[in-house]
Structure formats: structure tokens, C-alpha cells
Design a protein around this motif. Structure first.
Motif, PDB file in Angstrom:
ATOM      1  N   UNK A   1      45.297  29.381  45.438  1.00  0.00           N
ATOM      2  CA  UNK A   1      44.844  30.148  46.609  1.00  0.00           C
ATOM      3  C   UNK A   1      44.600  31.611  46.267  1.00  0.00           C
ATOM      4  N   UNK A   2      45.400  32.129  45.346  1.00  0.00           N
ATOM      5  CA  UNK A   2      45.234  33.517  44.904  1.00  0.00           C
ATOM      6  C   UNK A   2      45.766  33.635  43.496  1.00  0.00           C
ATOM      7  N   UNK A   3      45.900  34.871  43.015  1.00  0.00           N
ATOM      8  CA  UNK A   3      46.479  35.121  41.689  1.00  0.00           C
ATOM      9  C   UNK A   3      45.815  34.306  40.582  1.00  0.00           C
ATOM     10  N   UNK A   4      44.502  34.144  40.682  1.00  0.00           N
ATOM     11  CA  UNK A   4      43.828  33.339  39.669  1.00  0.00           C
ATOM     12  C   UNK A   4      43.687  34.044  38.324  1.00  0.00           C
TER      13      UNK A   4
ATOM     14  N   UNK B   1      50.385  35.675  49.709  1.00  0.00           N
ATOM     15  CA  UNK B   1      50.835  34.429  50.335  1.00  0.00           C
ATOM     16  C   UNK B   1      52.027  33.807  49.614  1.00  0.00           C
ATOM     17  N   UNK B   2      51.909  33.662  48.307  1.00  0.00           N
ATOM     18  CA  UNK B   2      52.935  32.932  47.544  1.00  0.00           C
ATOM     19  C   UNK B   2      54.232  33.730  47.395  1.00  0.00           C
TER      20      UNK B   2
ATOM     21  N   UNK C   1      45.465  38.842  50.879  1.00  0.00           N
ATOM     22  CA  UNK C   1      45.965  37.710  51.655  1.00  0.00           C
ATOM     23  C   UNK C   1      46.280  36.524  50.746  1.00  0.00           C
ATOM     24  N   UNK C   2      45.354  36.207  49.868  1.00  0.00           N
ATOM     25  CA  UNK C   2      45.562  35.078  48.966  1.00  0.00           C
ATOM     26  C   UNK C   2      46.669  35.332  47.958  1.00  0.00           C
ATOM     27  N   UNK C   3      46.750  36.562  47.481  1.00  0.00           N
ATOM     28  CA  UNK C   3      47.752  36.882  46.449  1.00  0.00           C
ATOM     29  C   UNK C   3      49.165  36.945  47.029  1.00  0.00           C
TER      30      UNK C   3
END
Lengths: 754, 754
Positions: free
Chosen positions: A361-364, A544-545, A540-542
Motif C-alpha cells: 500500500x505504501x513504502x514501496x 498506514x502501516x 497516507x499510504x506510508x
């Protein structure tokens, strides 16, 4: 009979009375402010004074027709109100009486009404024909001073670091392909290492400064650049390096720490398994000591026992692997062992299998992966042996005999990472708030038909309520986390159990707060907030986790609750609580006060804004929830219900307790800090923000307070109104408040925030 | 003196009494259930009966030591309790007395206690040594029957469509590059068009079936494939095609509709501008009629007046452009005009400039862009002229003389899109819930030390509370939206103003609900939920913007509130409300009842589960909020505060009203629907879910109800407990409940849901 014209002596008061009464801004303490100004006004006749005082009687308020006639007196004047004035309403009033050619001496004290009642343009917007002024924000407070208060003693290093982020290597760009993204992040980490930032928390002998708080601040500032960079930085220097620093001994430090700080040795922190995340004690990977070969075999026994979500898995050449240490057939519990993953030519070591976790979702930009070990052998020296060792005769030894205690001591050393996670999440919230506020100070939408220009969305009460309490909370949490980090880093405090409980709770409430805030900001920016270029989407994506990693929030809150109930004196397990409960029950019930109805309905401003009220409310809640949870568990146990099951039955109660405790802790920590702010003006600002924090929090849990009879309906409503009103009062200063976060201008790249 | 052994006649009751008392499951109506079974038990002696009845006295509950001795009797039996039994506790009880070799006739009626008190494995988990059974879920209800209830009359077509989604063109895959992603989505849209799904809502003459509800169901099912596909499908057939269908006349239909349904003519719905989203009436693009040339000039006047976020902008060859129509120097307000964007060779038309909006938080398979028009000329015939036309003599004509009314009539025809948006968001929530539930039925974490296997996370009360009320809400909202769509599509209802208000409110609360639920599910799945392969991550990014597009939720709720306050009788503007308010104030205040203290503290199950209580609570809230908002506005206006400003001052109040109204509407619609369910078993299931919905909603707004004195503290706490208890009672059926959503198996690709 109501007059439609007023003598100048009275007229100068009219704009104030109109705003006050049309908006019902009066409570007792506020009447006192106005009354004093009237009393001190030497130029009033007795009759004038009587008239004015009669308009202050809340028991018999002025008639609507009277108020309407004030409105006419104002509107018909044709005078424009200039928002840019220091005291717009006072200036307006002055013009109003001089317009009539009157010689009457204007009462300059009237400006005190504006200040003390917190009257803001919002209160008279559209009531007057307002001349629009270019300043979107007041310059009453200085964002640099606020930032300085946050930065504290490390301010020089922080400024230097923020400046370093202007290097083009940190320029924000969209990289969708994960391999390319990871390459870039790796380069950034190496750059930071070279500049000495990675080793910051390590001892000087290994290239560091031993300054953990500064390390944490660097970590939190990296969020303004990119979430992936922040997390990879944290994995390399905080988790991997940190595990060696905290769980290893001198031989490990000497051999690895310098290379880690320089990012020459990249590594992983391999704790979580597919089958075991929250329940670390239940991990399945084994580390079996082979006496004859004097080495340790690392092995993944089953299908779901591989390490998972391991950061640096694709770039790392070594890992701190957490495994059940088995010596001479006996399991001594979870220990960390250094295991080489790749050789010098980056080929996987025999028996090691690594798979990419794929897109997230994030942190790719972080290379998370799964790791399997198939009978991988490492030397005995690779055991990080600070708390548990295998001696040269092949026997296990530990200073901490109780395996339970040993486990929690080891885990406890890693609590610093949890503080960093909360700080990183908070940075995400702060950055989103800064973007949303700056956008709301440009974006106009809707108007009344009389005006040409549409309203700034920042001037909508609903928008103020959306963003302002979140800003206040960011202030409180920032100070709290900084303070906790100082305590955590203080080596003179050896027993860290209390701080573990505190960090567990705060990490949970702050990462949740951050996610909610980022979402609120996304929506507050409408479609613009949805575009990647405006930065909120990635945050938001980063972020989240952050609610999951370094401890699932729901699990952490239960951990915190158990710590609170055992008064931080026993290990975190569910057995043997009965005695503690009994004691605790007596202790707490003695202190629980009955709330009298007068207190439960006290709605005066003085009372509602008083930190003593807030502290009392928070203390009451924590005590009450501790007491009732303890009693419920005790009752279950008395009936023969097993302890484990008893805890399960009050699970939602424990979560509420964990939250309540953390909120109280944050507020008390913040309040204590504000005492140390030397400059009075800034101190008052910080305290007023603390007040908004406290009232918002009480408001959000109003149903609980009402159920307990702690709040009466009237008081609860009054608190709701005060939250809205305070949010409005901060409106002129709102940009200064977000500028006070100190986010470097070169990081605020969102076009809507420029 | 407490016995430690019991005769079989009593012993058979012991497991029930233990569960009941250890968990405090008794309220009056529940005591009645147990009492009746005791009374009807012919094999009890008078003394036995007395003993058993004495254990039902809540005023004098059994002593803890007594309960503990029951527990011993159970534990010492060594009998295992089999969760897979239809009535596990009853079977256990039976074995318990037969074990003692007793000839006593077992009272089979005891199973009624299990059923009526809703006793679930959760209530005795860890109390007994439980044999683990493979069935994760009960087969008491049939998901196919539930799905059938949802599908209603279109079930054959829906099944067929769902089957069509198994085609490999719809296989889920990760495509990060937006150009590639858009290509794929375009191909999918074309495939659907070819199969006739695009034209579904159009008249038969244009390749459709005129079935708008079916179109909406197709739209909602597409979310199970991909959000981008859903939105692009909606833009092409619903927004672009829909604007021509609804705002155009036969000449437009004949010329374009068939080609649009076949996706041979791709187009845009160009309404939103950079500077104007929520305030459509304020858009700046002009459409100026040139009499001499008999054509219309479309023009973007200023920097922020370009169209923005326009879907299909990169693929479309035509757009419905919303612009201020100026005829003979007079502005007749917003109208839609068809403007060619690209020629047959896909080159931009002269004067048209289009820019890609770039990467977004989600929906990257949709080609959103910005469009500028520089004096672009189109024929007069391109005006979509159903509600406003330029006659051949060059004069403007409309059947609707009031420009305000005309504007809202035009916009009102597009309300179907808002229903679709809510449905799409709801699909996102349903899919996330299905994944999270299926994962929670496999994932184990933590245990007590006695058992080998860890607990399923679905068995944690906090997890049940996280997911179960959201499932109940999904049921209610699904039925509500389907029902609204039917009313909307009913051409015999010409005045759609009421439904516009209703849709505005529901779209807001349902899209917010969906986002919260998806987030809850992401966290409930831990790290697994963060991986794209598990689908929740994409849903989160895609559904996010549903809170903004087709109307910002905050703005929509205010729109709804204004509609409610004007009793759906006036146009949605803020002027001229005073008369309405006065009337409304009188009407509503007459109906507001005073809540008596007995009602405010009634906590019996019969009462709390009674839909009449829920309806009363919802009705009371809507009325009270309407009345108080109206009174506040009236008071402001009386004091001379301008109407626009008065509305602004009660903005947060209006938002609360909009939510309250929508919640009431949803519940009433659902309740009415459940009356039509023929099968009693399923009807009761739906009604019980409705009960959980209602109690959750009341619970979430408990602070308001407590402030009003509508709820007393005791009742508020009882409601909280009932929400938790109902969530637990649904535990055995939870997988059936999510399977009832009817998500095609080939769409549920998340590895954690397999």
C-alpha cells in the motif's frame, strides 16, 4: 421603545455588543471582562453606564429588536472593516464614532474585549462589509520561536540537518517501479550514513555521538522527505544496528557497529514471522547449539515460520535473527543471532532463501521480503549475548534467571524504535496539516450573494473544527514523545518497565491519530489532496502501516493496560494477577471521589479552561477504568473463570484503559513542559493549545463521562461549544501554528501548499 | 454450606448456570426463558426446582464459591466440549449426566437456553477444554439464500454478469505504470460494452434495457474486479452517456447514445473546474451564443477555470461541458454542451488543451485530466437542450423560468450517479470485510498456556466488535441503496427533490462508512493487509476519493440538512427560509416528547432489541436536531444576522442533522424491507442485523443522547454491552454473513481469503 441612534459614548460599544449577543459569547467570566471596561470608562454618564450594564444581563438579555437596531447602526455607517488591523473591531468602532464628527474620547480599552473574548473575524464575517486584506494570517506569534521551543537543546544540529535535506538527492519525485524506487532510497541512506547521520545514536568510538534523541529527531524529519527513506533508515541504523548495540556485547560492537553506521554493512531485523507477529514469544524459528561443532543452526521449521515483511531483505548482507535458542535440548526462549544472508558478491548464502514481499500500500521504496533458513550454521560468537550466552563449555548462561523477565528485558531495549515510529507518524500528520492549512488559506468556495469574492475554506467553522484540534494534538504529542525519548535515553534510569508501558500506549494512540489526521487533511483538500504531487496521498499510504508494525495498536493497548493494572511491578503476563488486583482495588476505590452535581454542571470558562479540571477529568477516567477492569477480572477469577479467559472477557475495557492512560500521560507531560517555556506569550499559546487538546479529548469520550455522571448534559454541551470556539479563536494564527512545526520549506513541495 | 456434587436432575443445568453467571448474561426476559424450562421440567423434584429457581435471583445472585464449585464439577468431568455440535453446551450437559451412569432423563429443552440467550463458543471458550473442530462457521444459514434476497428480481442477470467476470480479461494484476494500467482498463470497458453492459440503462432503441437498477448493480459488482474499471465504466456510460440521455433530447440520443453504449464514442463529463468543485453554480467556463454564426463559443476565461479531474480525458473524443450559457449578453446559468475534443485520428481539436492529472492515490487506471478551451466553437445543436434551449431565432427558452429551479432540476437528473458512488464504496467495504473475516478465521495468535493451538483472531471480542457491526451496516446500506435506486428509476415519480436530499445524505454517510471499514479491515489483517496482493490496499486508495467526488461529503450533508429543514419544498438556497422555519418550529416542537426517566433507563433486552425503540430514538434525534437548528438560525436572523452567515454559524449542527436523517432513513427503509422477506429464518437474521445496526448507531452518538437526557447512564452502558454481545452472537455465522454478499469467488483473489 428602542432607540435607533446612539450617543458616541454608547455607540463605540455597539459593535462589540452586537458580536457578543448575536453569537451568545457570554459566560460569567466573560461578562466580568466587559463589565470592568464599562466601570473603568471615565467618560460615561451614569445613565450610559446603566444602559450598557443592562445589556450585560444574561438573565434578561437585550431584545432581538434592540440587537437588530445595533446591526442597522453598524450597517448604515458604510464603514469598512479591515481584517488586517491588529484589533479590527476596535478600529471599526473608533471610525464609527469619529464618523459622526463627535469629539467623544474613544475608549481604547475596548480592544481588551476583542482579546479576552477571543473575538475573531469569524464572529463577524458577513456581519459587516469586510474589506479583504492580503495577510492570511496574523503575525502576532513567530513560527521561528515556536520551532525553537520544539527543537530545544539540539537546535543547531537539527537546523543543520534540515538544511542538508535541501540537497537534490532528496528531491521529491514519483517512482512507481519498486526496484528503481528502492535503488534511490538506498542511495539516500548511504548518503546520510556518509554524512554521519546514521551512526548518531551509537557511541563515539563507532562514529556516533551517543545522542539518541537527536537520532529520533533526524528520523522524524526524514518523513518530510519520504516515508520509505525514513523506514529504511530506521531499519538499518535503528533496528539492525540497534539490536547489535543493545543486545550484543563489545566484540559485536567492535566488529560491526562502525560499518553499519557507514551503511557499508546493510542488515535486517528479522523478528516477525508469517505465523507470528504480535506474539513474538511464539515465533518458531530455531537456533540450536551444536556442542560438537561449537556452532548454531538456524532453521525455519514450518510453512508459516519464515521471517516476513523484513526490511532491507533484498539489499542486506546480514540479519539479526530472532529465534528460540535451544541448548542441550532445552529451549531458553527468544534470542537474537547474527546470520549472514549474502556473500561479498551479493549471492545468497547456502540454506538462505529470500523472496520479495512485492508491492505494498505504501513504502514501496523499502525492500521488504520473506526469509527462510534451511539448517544454516553460524559460529557461536554470532549470538548477541548481552542477556543470554552460551559459554565456551557449551552451557547456557544468563544473569536473568527468569525466562519471562529475560524475554521482556531484551524486548524492552528495543522500545526506542517504538518512540521513533510514533514520531514518524506524527511527522506525517504535521506535514499533512501544514499542506491542508496552506491550501485552505488560498482556496475559496461559495459566498453570499452580496460579495464578489468567495470565502476562504479556512473560514468555515467545520473546516476549523476539522484541522485545529488536530494541530493542538500534534503540539501535545510532539512534546510528549520528545520528553519520553529523553527519559528512555537516560542511562541512569535502569528500570525501563514503566516507560515500556507508556510507549506502548502512546505509540498506539499517536499512530491512530496520525492516520485519522492525514485522512481528514486529504478530504479537506478535496480532489487536490488525491493527487500524488500534493504529498498527502503518499503519507497516507506510508503511515498506514505504522499502526501495525513495531506492535499492533490493539495488542499494544492491552499490553499498556496490563502494565497499568500491575502498577508496572510484574512481568507482562496474565498469570498471578489476583493479589495485585486485590491490593489495587482497595487503593483505587479509596481515591475515587463522588462527583457532585454542581461540579458536573460547572460551565464557566474559568473552570473549563483550567488545567486542574482537565487533569482531574483524565485522572478520574484512568482510575475509574483501572478500578472497574480490575474488579471485573477479579470477579471472573472468583467464579472460577481462568485468568486468561477473564482478561479476554474485558478486552475492550482494557483497550479503553490503555487509551485513557496514554491521553493523561501526554497531557501531564505537556503541561509540565509548558511551565518551562520562558517567554510568557509563547507559554500562553502553548497552554491554550493544551486546553484545546484536553477539551477535545474529553469531548471525544463525552459518552463515557456522561455515563459516569462525571459530566452533566449542560457541561458536556458547553465543552463541545468551547472546542468549536477555541478552534475559531486560533484561526488568525493557524498558519503560524503549522509553520511552527519547522518543516523545511524545500520539503513542502506540494503545489497546493506554495 | 455449598455442595460440590449435584444430583443429575440439577447437574444437567450446571453448565448453563455456570456460563450464565460467570458472564452475567441475565436480564428479565432472559430469566423468563430459563425459568420456563425449569417450570416445564417434569422430572424435577420440588426441592430441585427451588434450588434451581434460587439460582435465578438477580437480587441475590449465587455466591462466587457456588459458581466456582460448578466450575469444578465441569472441569473435573474430563468431558470434552465439541464446538461442531449443533448445541455444544446441551450435548456437553447430556454427556455430563450420562457419565455418572445416571438413568435420569435428560431435559432436551435445555437447548432453548443456548438459542435464546445467544450463548456462543465465545462465552465458554477456555472455560472448558474444547476439542477443536474443523468447521470455522455454522451452516445454520445459507449464504445463497441471503444473496438471493439481496439480488431480488434481477437475480438471473446479476448471476450471469458475475459469471462473466470470470473471463481472464478481468484477472487481477498489479500494473504500476499508469499508461499500461489505463490501456488495460480501456480494453475492459470496451469488452463490457460489447457484451451490452454499458448500455444497460439506456432505452432499448439504443441497445439498452432501460434497467437503471441493474446498471447500478453491475457498477457495484465491478468494484470486485477493480476500482479504476468501475470508475471509468461509470464515467463513460453513466456520466457522459447519462448526461446526454438526461439533459439531451431525441436528436442527441439518435446521434450518440448507441455509439456511447458500444464504447465507440468515448467521452467525458466536464463539470468540475480547478477553482470550482463543490460550488458548481460558480463555474467560470463560458458558452457564448454567437447569433450571426449560429454557434456557441466555449471558453476557459482564467487561470483556475480549466476543467479538472475529468475522467476519460486522455481517451475521450467528446465532452459534455458544463458552462455558463450566455445568450444575447445574458447569463442563463449552467448548461451542458457537447464539445468534440479529438478528431478521428485522435489529434486534439483546435483550441482544446488537455493535460494529464498524473498519478493519484488510487484509480490510476482512470485517465483523469485537465481541459482548457480557447474560444472553441461548436454548433448550436450541441447544446443539451432538454431544460434550456436556444431557439432558431437566437433567443433563449426554457420551460423552467426560475433559473435556480432550472439549475437544480438539471443537476437532479444526475443523482443516479451519486447512488452508484455510494454503492461502489459499499462494495469496497463488503469486499474488505469478506477478506478480513476469512483471514480472521485462519489466523491464530496467542493462547493460554494450557492449550497447544493459538486462538483464532476471530474469537477475540475486540475483533468481533471491529468487524461485526460493520457487516450489519453493510446489510442495511445495501438494502437502502437498492431501494432508493428503484424509487429514483421510477419515472412515475416526477418530483425528485426529496430523493436528492436523501441521496446527498446517504452518499456522505455510506462513503465515510466504507472508508472507515476498509481501514479497520486493513488493520485487522495486520501486515498481510498491507500487501497489494491481498486487495484491501487498492480498495483503500480507490474508495478514498468517493468521499469527495460527486459531491464533497461535508457539503452534501449541509445540502441534505437544508432539504430537511425546508421539508423538501423549496430550492436549495439559503435565502427565504424564515417563513419555513417559523412553521417548522411550531410543527416540530409540538411533536417533541419529554423523555421520562423510566424510559431513559429501561435496559431490558425486549426493549433494547425492539425496532420501535430504535425508530423512536432515530426519529427523536432527527426532530430534535431539526428543531434546534431551525431555532438557532431563526434567532440569528431575528437579531439581524444575515441568513448566509446564520447558516454558517450552525454549520456543524447542520452536518449532525444530515447524518442523523440519513441514518434514520436507512434504518426505516431496511426495516420495511425485512417485512417482505418470506422465509422466517432469514427474516429473523436480517432483523437481528438491523438491531445491531441500530444499537451501534445509537451507541456511536451516545454522548448526544445522554446530553439530551434521552438515555440515562445505565441504559447507555446496557446498549454498549448489547452491541458487544450481539457481535459475539453472530460469531458462528460470520463467514456466512460475508458470503451472503455474493462476491464472486473468482474475484476474491487475495491469498489470505482463500
Amino acid at each position: 421603545m428602542i432607540k435607533t441612534t446612539y450617543p458616541p459614548s454608547i455607540l463605540q460599544y455597539i459593535p462589540f455588543f452586537f458580536v457578543i449577543w448575536s453569537d451568545d459569547l457570554l459566560t460569567l467570566s466573560e461578562i466580568a471582562v466587559v463589565k470592568k471596561i464599562i466601570d473603568d470608562d471615565q467618560n460615561l454618564s451614569k445613565k450610559d453606564r446603566e444602559t450598557l450594564n443592562s445589556w450585560l444581563n444574561t438573565a434578561q438579555p437585550p431584545l432581538d429588536t434592540e440587537i437588530k437596531s445595533w446591526q442597522r447602526a453598524i450597517s448604515n455607517s458604510g464603514i469598512k472593516l479591515v481584517e488586517g488591523d491588529n484589533h479590527p473591531l476596535t478600529s471599526f468602532s473608533k471610525k464609527l464614532i469619529s464618523q459622526n464628527g463627535s469629539e467623544h474620547v474613544f475608549n481604547e480599552d475596548l480592544s481588551a474585549i476583542e482579546t479576552n473574548l477571543g473575538i475573531q473575524p469569524n464572529h463577524y464575517h458577513h456581519l459587516f462589509e469586510v474589506e479583504v486584506v492580503l495577510e492570511k494570517t496574523s503575525n502576532f506569534y513567530d513560527p521561528k520561536e515556536i520551532d525553537q521551543i520544539f527543537k530545544g537543546t539540539n537546535h543547531r544540529e537539527i537546523d543543520e540537518f534540515r538544511e542538508a535535506l535541501s540537497n537534490s538527492i532528496f528531491s521529491w519525485e514519483i517512482i512507481k517501479n519498486k526496484e528503481n524506487f528502492r535503488e534511490k532510497v538506498l542511495t539516500q541512506v548511504q548518503y546520510l550514513a556518509k554524512a554521519g547521520y546514521g551512526a548518531m545514536a551509537y557511541p563515539e568510538a563507532y562514529g556516533g555521538t551517543g545522542n539518541m534523541p537527536l537520532y529520533a529527531t533526524i528520523f522524524e524529519n526524514l518523513m518530510y522527505v519520504d516515508g520509505s527513506l525514513t523506514v529504511k533508515f530506521g531499519v538499518q541504523f535503528g533496528l539492525f544496528g540497534g539490536s547489535i548495540q543493545k543486545l550484543g556485547t563489545k566484540k559485536h560492537h567492535d566488529r560491526y557497529l562502525t560499518a553499519i553506521g557507514e551503511a557499508k554493512l546493510l542488515g535486517c531485523f528479522a523478528m516477525t514471522e508469517t505465523g507470528h507477529g504480535s506474539n513474538v514469544r511464539g515465533i518458531k524459528t530455531t537456533a540450536t547449539y551444536n556442542k560438537e561443532e561449537d556452532n548454531i543452526t538456524i532453521h525455519t521449521p514450518g510453512k508459516n515460520d519464515n521471517k516476513e515483511y523484513i526490511g532491507n531483505a533484498l539489499h542486506g548482507t546480514m540479519a539479526s535473527v530472532f529465534a528460540q535458542l535451544i541448548v542441550d535440548g532445552k529451549n531458553h526462549g527468544v534470542h537474537a543471532i547474527l546470520v549472514p544472508l549474502r556473500d561479498s558478491e551479493n549471492r545468497l548464502m547456502p540454506g538462505v532463501r529470500i523472496e520479495d514481499n512485492g508491492y505494498k500500500l505504501g513504502l514501496n521504496g523499502v525492500d521488504n521480503g520473506k526469509i527462510w533458513f534451511d539448517q544454516v550454521k553460524v559460529p557461536r560468537a554470532n549470538l548477541l549475548n548481552k542477556y543470554g550466552d552460551i559459554k565456551s563449555d557449551g552451557s547456557y548462561y544468563s544473569d536473568i534467571k527468569n525466562p519471562n523477565k529475560r524475554f521482556f528485558t531484551m524486548l524492552g531495549t528495543l522500545v526506542g524504535g517504538r518512540i521513533c515510529v510514533a514520531k514518524g507518524a506524527l511527522s506525517g500528520a504535521k506535514m499533512s496539516l501544514a499542506i491542508a492549512v496552506k491550501y485552505a488559506l488560498q482556496r475559496r468556495q461559495f459566498n453570499d450573494n452580496l460579495k464578489i469574492q468567495e470565502d476562504l475554506i479556512m473560514d468555515y467553522p467545520s473546516h476549523q473544527l476539522r484541522l485545529t484540534p488536530a494541530i493542538a494534538k500534534s503540539y501535545v504529542y510532539q512534546i510528549t514523545l520528545d520528553s519520553l525519548m529523553k527519559i528512555y535515553s537516560d542511562d541512569s534510569i535502569t528500570d525501563k518497565r514503566k516507560i515500556e508501558t507508556q510507549v506502548a500506549g502512546l505509540k498506539a494512540i499517536i499512530t491512530w491519530f496520525a492516520n485519522e489526521t492525514i485522512q481528514e487533511c486529504r478530504e479537506a483538500c478535496g480532489g487536490k489532496g488525491y493527487l500524488l504531487e500534493n504529498r498527502i496521498a503518499d503519507l497516507k499510504g506510508d503511515v498506514d502501516i505504522f499502526t501495525t508494525f513495531e506492535g499492533d495498536n490493539t495488542v499494544l493497548l492491552q499490553l499498556a493496560a496490563k502494565g497499568i493494572m500491575s502498577d508496572f511491578n510484574t512481568e507482562f503476563n496474565s498469570a498471578g494477577f489476583s493479589a495485585v488486583f486485590k491490593l489495587l482495588g482497595t487503593q483505587i476505590s479509596d481515591k475515587l471521589v463522588t462527583i457532585n452535581p454542581i461540579y458536573a454542571n460547572k460551565v464557566d470558562k474559568e473552570h473549563l479552561y483550567n488545567p486542574k479540571f482537565h487533569q482531574h477529568a483524565f485522572d478520574y477516567r484512568t482510575r475509574r477504568l483501572t478500578y472497574s477492569a480490575a474488579m471485573r477480572i477479579r470477579d471472573y477469577i472468583k467464579k472460577g473463570v481462568p485468568t486468561y479467559q477473564a482478561f479476554l472477557k474485558v478486552q475492550t475495557h482494557l483497550i479503553a484503559l490503555g487509551k485513557a492512560y496514554s491521553c493523561e500521560l501526554a497531557y501531564n507531560t505537556y503541561l509540565q513542559f509548558t511551565e518551562t517555556i520562558e517567554d510568557k506569550k509563547n507559554q500562553q499559546l502553548f497552554q491554550k493549545l493544551g486546553c484545546l487538546f484536553a477539551l477535545s479529548e474529553i469531548r471525544e469520550d463525552a459518552s463515557w463521562y456522561l455515563e459516569q455522571g462525571y459530566l452533566g448534559g449542560t457541561k458536556s454541551k458547553a465543552i463541545r461549544q468551547r472546542v468549536e470556539r477555541l478552534s475559531t479563536e486560533f484561526r488568525p494564527h493557524i498558519e503560524v501554528l503549522v509553520d511552527g512545526f519547522g518543516i523545511p520549506d524545500h520539503c513542502l513541495t506540494a503545489p497546493i501548499s506554495r
